[in-house]
Design a protein around this motif. Structure first.
Motif, mmCIF file in Angstrom:
data_model
loop_
_atom_site.group_PDB
_atom_site.id
_atom_site.type_symbol
_atom_site.label_atom_id
_atom_site.label_comp_id
_atom_site.label_asym_id
_atom_site.label_seq_id
_atom_site.Cartn_x
_atom_site.Cartn_y
_atom_site.Cartn_z
ATOM 1 N N LEU A 38 14.987 15.287 21.062
ATOM 2 C CA LEU A 38 15.190 14.963 22.473
ATOM 3 C C LEU A 38 15.431 16.233 23.283
ATOM 4 O O LEU A 38 16.096 17.165 22.823
ATOM 5 C CB LEU A 38 16.389 14.017 22.632
ATOM 6 N N CYS A 39 14.893 16.226 24.499
ATOM 7 C CA CYS A 39 15.053 17.362 25.415
ATOM 8 C C CYS A 39 16.513 17.519 25.845
ATOM 9 O O CYS A 39 17.298 16.556 25.832
ATOM 10 C CB CYS A 39 14.217 17.137 26.666
ATOM 11 N N ALA A 40 16.821 18.719 26.317
ATOM 12 C CA ALA A 40 18.181 19.028 26.766
ATOM 13 C C ALA A 40 18.614 18.146 27.937
ATOM 14 O O ALA A 40 19.764 17.690 27.994
ATOM 15 C CB ALA A 40 18.244 20.490 27.181
ATOM 16 N N GLU A 41 17.699 17.916 28.863
ATOM 17 C CA GLU A 41 18.055 17.149 30.068
ATOM 18 C C GLU A 41 18.468 15.727 29.701
ATOM 19 O O GLU A 41 19.491 15.215 30.167
ATOM 20 C CB GLU A 41 16.863 17.082 31.037
ATOM 21 N N ARG A 42 17.655 15.090 28.847
ATOM 22 C CA ARG A 42 17.988 13.697 28.506
ATOM 23 C C ARG A 42 19.186 13.629 27.571
ATOM 24 O O ARG A 42 20.016 12.721 27.683
ATOM 25 C CB ARG A 42 16.770 12.989 27.908
ATOM 26 N N THR A 88 22.044 20.339 25.004
ATOM 27 C CA THR A 88 20.893 21.170 24.635
ATOM 28 C C THR A 88 19.814 20.304 23.987
ATOM 29 O O THR A 88 20.068 19.154 23.616
ATOM 30 C CB THR A 88 21.317 22.265 23.637
ATOM 31 N N ASN A 89 18.613 20.904 23.830
ATOM 32 C CA ASN A 89 17.570 20.152 23.124
ATOM 33 C C ASN A 89 17.942 20.014 21.645
ATOM 34 O O ASN A 89 18.528 20.920 21.044
ATOM 35 C CB ASN A 89 16.184 20.774 23.313
ATOM 36 N N GLN A 90 17.617 18.860 21.098
ATOM 37 C CA GLN A 90 17.958 18.523 19.720
ATOM 38 C C GLN A 90 16.676 18.085 19.016
ATOM 39 O O GLN A 90 16.148 17.014 19.298
ATOM 40 C CB GLN A 90 18.997 17.392 19.691
ATOM 41 N N GLU A 91 16.178 18.946 18.140
ATOM 42 C CA GLU A 91 14.917 18.647 17.460
ATOM 43 C C GLU A 91 15.173 17.973 16.116
ATOM 44 O O GLU A 91 16.320 17.812 15.682
ATOM 45 C CB GLU A 91 14.116 19.948 17.301
ATOM 46 N N ASN A 92 14.081 17.575 15.470
ATOM 47 C CA ASN A 92 14.180 16.861 14.207
ATOM 48 C C ASN A 92 12.909 17.121 13.409
ATOM 49 O O ASN A 92 11.835 17.281 13.999
ATOM 50 C CB ASN A 92 14.335 15.356 14.485
ATOM 51 N N SER A 148 10.685 24.223 33.356
ATOM 52 C CA SER A 148 10.260 23.052 34.114
ATOM 53 C C SER A 148 10.431 21.794 33.272
ATOM 54 O O SER A 148 9.934 21.733 32.148
ATOM 55 C CB SER A 148 8.789 23.239 34.509
ATOM 56 N N PRO A 149 11.155 20.809 33.778
ATOM 57 C CA PRO A 149 11.418 19.604 32.984
ATOM 58 C C PRO A 149 10.141 18.822 32.683
ATOM 59 O O PRO A 149 9.258 18.743 33.540
ATOM 60 C CB PRO A 149 12.344 18.769 33.861
ATOM 61 N N CYS A 150 10.063 18.246 31.500
ATOM 62 C CA CYS A 150 8.899 17.431 31.142
ATOM 63 C C CYS A 150 8.916 16.134 31.946
ATOM 64 O O CYS A 150 9.910 15.781 32.590
ATOM 65 C CB CYS A 150 8.886 17.144 29.642
ATOM 66 N N GLY A 151 7.826 15.424 31.899
ATOM 67 C CA GLY A 151 7.698 14.191 32.671
ATOM 68 C C GLY A 151 8.745 13.141 32.312
ATOM 69 O O GLY A 151 9.291 12.467 33.199
ATOM 70 N N ALA A 193 14.718 27.199 22.957
ATOM 71 C CA ALA A 193 16.032 26.597 23.225
ATOM 72 C C ALA A 193 16.154 26.248 24.708
ATOM 73 O O ALA A 193 15.817 27.055 25.577
ATOM 74 C CB ALA A 193 17.140 27.567 22.836
ATOM 75 N N VAL A 194 16.609 25.045 24.959
ATOM 76 C CA VAL A 194 16.798 24.591 26.342
ATOM 77 C C VAL A 194 18.226 24.108 26.488
ATOM 78 O O VAL A 194 18.767 23.440 25.586
ATOM 79 C CB VAL A 194 15.809 23.457 26.704
ATOM 80 N N SER A 195 18.838 24.451 27.597
ATOM 81 C CA SER A 195 20.209 24.014 27.851
ATOM 82 C C SER A 195 20.288 23.432 29.253
ATOM 83 O O SER A 195 19.650 23.940 30.186
ATOM 84 C CB SER A 195 21.173 25.205 27.712
HETATM 85 N N1 THU Z 1 12.278 20.728 26.052
HETATM 86 C C1 THU Z 1 13.416 20.406 26.728
HETATM 87 O O1 THU Z 1 14.512 20.412 26.169
HETATM 88 N N2 THU Z 1 13.288 20.059 28.031
HETATM 89 C C2 THU Z 1 12.101 19.943 28.694
HETATM 90 O O2 THU Z 1 12.076 19.413 29.781
HETATM 91 C C3 THU Z 1 10.892 20.509 28.098
HETATM 92 C C4 THU Z 1 10.953 20.745 26.640
HETATM 93 C C5 THU Z 1 12.382 21.051 24.625
HETATM 94 C C6 THU Z 1 11.773 20.022 23.723
HETATM 95 C C7 THU Z 1 11.528 20.838 22.488
HETATM 96 O O3 THU Z 1 12.717 20.832 21.710
HETATM 97 C C8 THU Z 1 11.278 22.239 22.997
HETATM 98 O O4 THU Z 1 11.737 22.254 24.350
HETATM 99 C C9 THU Z 1 9.823 22.657 22.970
HETATM 100 O O5 THU Z 1 9.034 21.727 23.633
#
Ligand code: THU
Length: 160
Positions: free
Chosen positions: A71-75, A60-64, A109-112, A44-46
């Protein structure tokens, strides 16, 4: 030929050293982590952001089940905020990660892709976006999103 070094500065805080404004944003992110939809990764990412008028927004991150559709939490948070307030700069973003029943000891750490989105919003706003990466043991604070993505691809790069 030449070789050069690209440097970025980061400040590492212990929990009890966090300045009040940073602590407020971190707490906003932590409080919302249960809203993560992450049944596949269980990671979980917030994110919490502060806008130029002081408004705090969270996401927050929203998976599918079609994995790449998530999509990641940041975006999630930045796109949501920019949809509602396109003219307000994001002055800070705090990110925390929760896994195996606890917030991660080390900073998330945020993804690219998220770094790219952060730097574009920072660039068009014309002011730095402070990036706060929370960890239970220490929290990293970068002055600007560009410090996390040197040699940034910006809108002007399309016309060089
Ligand atoms: N995730 C984020 O929300 N932010 C990031 O910068 C890195 C990864 C999420 C994506 C996915 O839902 C979960 O973390 C595992 O990769």
């Amino acid at each position: 030929m030449k070789t050069f070094t690209i440097q970025s500065q980061v400040t590492a805080y212990n929990q009890n050293e966090l300045p009040a404004d940073i602590r407020e944003l971190v707490e906003a992110a932590k409080e919302n982590v249960s809203h993560s939809y992450s049944p596949y990764s269980h990671f979980a990412v917030s994110a919490a952001i502060r806008l130029a008028d002081g408004t705090i927004m969270r996401g927050t991150n929203q998976e599918n089940c079609a994995y790449p559709s998530g999509l990641c939490a940041e975006r999630t948070t930045l796109f949501y905020a920019h949809s509602l307030h396109p003219d307000l700069a994001v002055t800070a973003i705090a990110i925390c990660c929760f896994s195996d029943g606890h917030f991660t000891p080390q900073p998330g750490s945020p993804c690219g892709a998220c770094r790219q989105v952060m730097t574009e919003f920072e660039h068009i706003a014309g002011q730095p976006m402070q990036v706060i990466l929370y960890g239970e043991e220490e929290t990293y604070v970068f002055r600007s999103a560009a410090d996390l993505l040197p040699l940034t691809f910006v809108p002007e790069s399309l016309h060089c």
